[in-house]
Enzyme design. Sequence first.
Site, PDB file in Angstrom:
ATOM      1  CB  SER A 163      -0.997   0.291   1.147  1.00  0.00           C
ATOM      2  OG  SER A 163      -0.019   0.170   2.534  1.00  0.00           O
ATOM      3  CE  LYS A 164      -2.568   6.427  -2.146  1.00  0.00           C
ATOM      4  NZ  LYS A 164      -3.534   7.587  -2.310  1.00  0.00           N
ATOM      5  NE  ARG A 165       1.127  -0.492   6.323  1.00  0.00           N
ATOM      6  CZ  ARG A 165       0.113  -1.110   5.935  1.00  0.00           C
ATOM      7  NH1 ARG A 165      -0.977  -0.403   5.331  1.00  0.00           N
ATOM      8  NH2 ARG A 165       0.141  -2.346   6.336  1.00  0.00           N
TER       9      ARG A 165
END
Length: 468
Positions: free
Chosen positions: A238-240
């Site tokens: 994911s973006k993290r």
Amino acid sequence: MSVKTRFAPSPTGYLHVGGARTALYSWLYAKKTNGRFVLRIEDTDRERSTQESIDVIMQGMSWLGLDFDEGPFYQTQRFERYGELIQSLLDQDKAYYCYCSRDELDALRKQQMEQKIKPRYDGRCRHRQQPREGIDPVVRFRNPEHGEVVFEDLIRGTIAVSNQELDDLIIARSDGTPTYNFTVVVDDMDMNITHVIRGDDHINNTPRQINILRALGAELPNYAHVPMILGSDGARLSKRHGAVSVLQYREQGYLPKALLNYLVRLGWSHGDQEVFSIEEMTELFELSNVNRAASTFNSEKLLWLNHHYIKHDDPEQLANQLFWHFQKNEVDIESGPPLVDVVKVLRERSKTLVEMMEMSLFFYADFESYDEKAVKKQFKPEALEVLQALLEQFSAVEAWEGESLHHVVTGLAESMQKKMGEIAQPLRVAIAGRAVSPPIDATLELLGRQKTLQRLERAIKFIEQKNL
């Protein structure tokens, strides 16, 4: 029948690396089998689908070089077709109107969870004869109540699901718009898709879609469900975890060849080979060699591959890619050396095109200030004599080329009885603004006579003022 695969993204965001890998696998399988690759935009979610997302998907596919043979097709342009088939299923009693309200369905779900029963629609409208006033009904597919769905997944092997585990799926919303699981079935049927290659998060949808395909009298495609991509912490990527958008990797200076090479190996292997050209991927790719287990995204491995391609790819092609970054940063390259020459002198030390651009900016534009650490170490009082001597000798050089310039630097080091670094490093800071640059002779040649002399004069003045 010839092979036909498809990539069917939803335009509700960017093209992420998981989607790009699915597209690559589908593209490779079509190319390997001399089949056709279809691009289909699944834009039935009108609230979340945007033209901006469509543009980003198209740009990402183009940058990666994943050209499609048919499409792009848009589901919102096929509503009439979906409506015809939904009505056909209603007429054949293979679908029915459901008048259950949201409150009723919520209460049913709550009751099932309290009883520790798998939440599912219980078919209470299956045999309803009369409509309910004040409620716009949805349309549900009448799923078989007995038997099981068995299919041979080309990656995971045999998968069997009891029909009793599957409830009656909504295939049209109360406003008449079709739902995902119906539109995807109709599209695969109408477009003669032979191989559906997609993420394993769709495995639960496949038995439902197979039952709908059978109800429509369609031939079943082959299915291959690719395992998900995980971040370094074991959670779904994911973006993290950093950049997950394909175009974000472009922004960061990665090459499409490097990203494709990394993605093809993220779940597929051919012996111990790590580096694959597009031609090798196409020749060697087999769905049977795709791993069943999830893969972990390794940013360091991608960076290693990117550096490999920068070091070994055609300089002209790299220069074209590098030009995009200069354009994006509004740097005028007309005032400096050809980009292909910059690529040749910087490719060994540049892991990304952004690094290459940043290291070569001084060729094209004057820097506003010197690196503080470099000034402290290299612009000591004794450097003044070195730079003054270099200014004088460079001014007298007739042929401004690397070999002649190299002789000036080495000759000065010998005459002043100094180490090479005591001459080259102050010079490097003077002309590049910092203590790191390509080999000094190549740097001088590419920078040119005029800029070199101007920057030497500037550095001399800087040191004189600094030591007042």
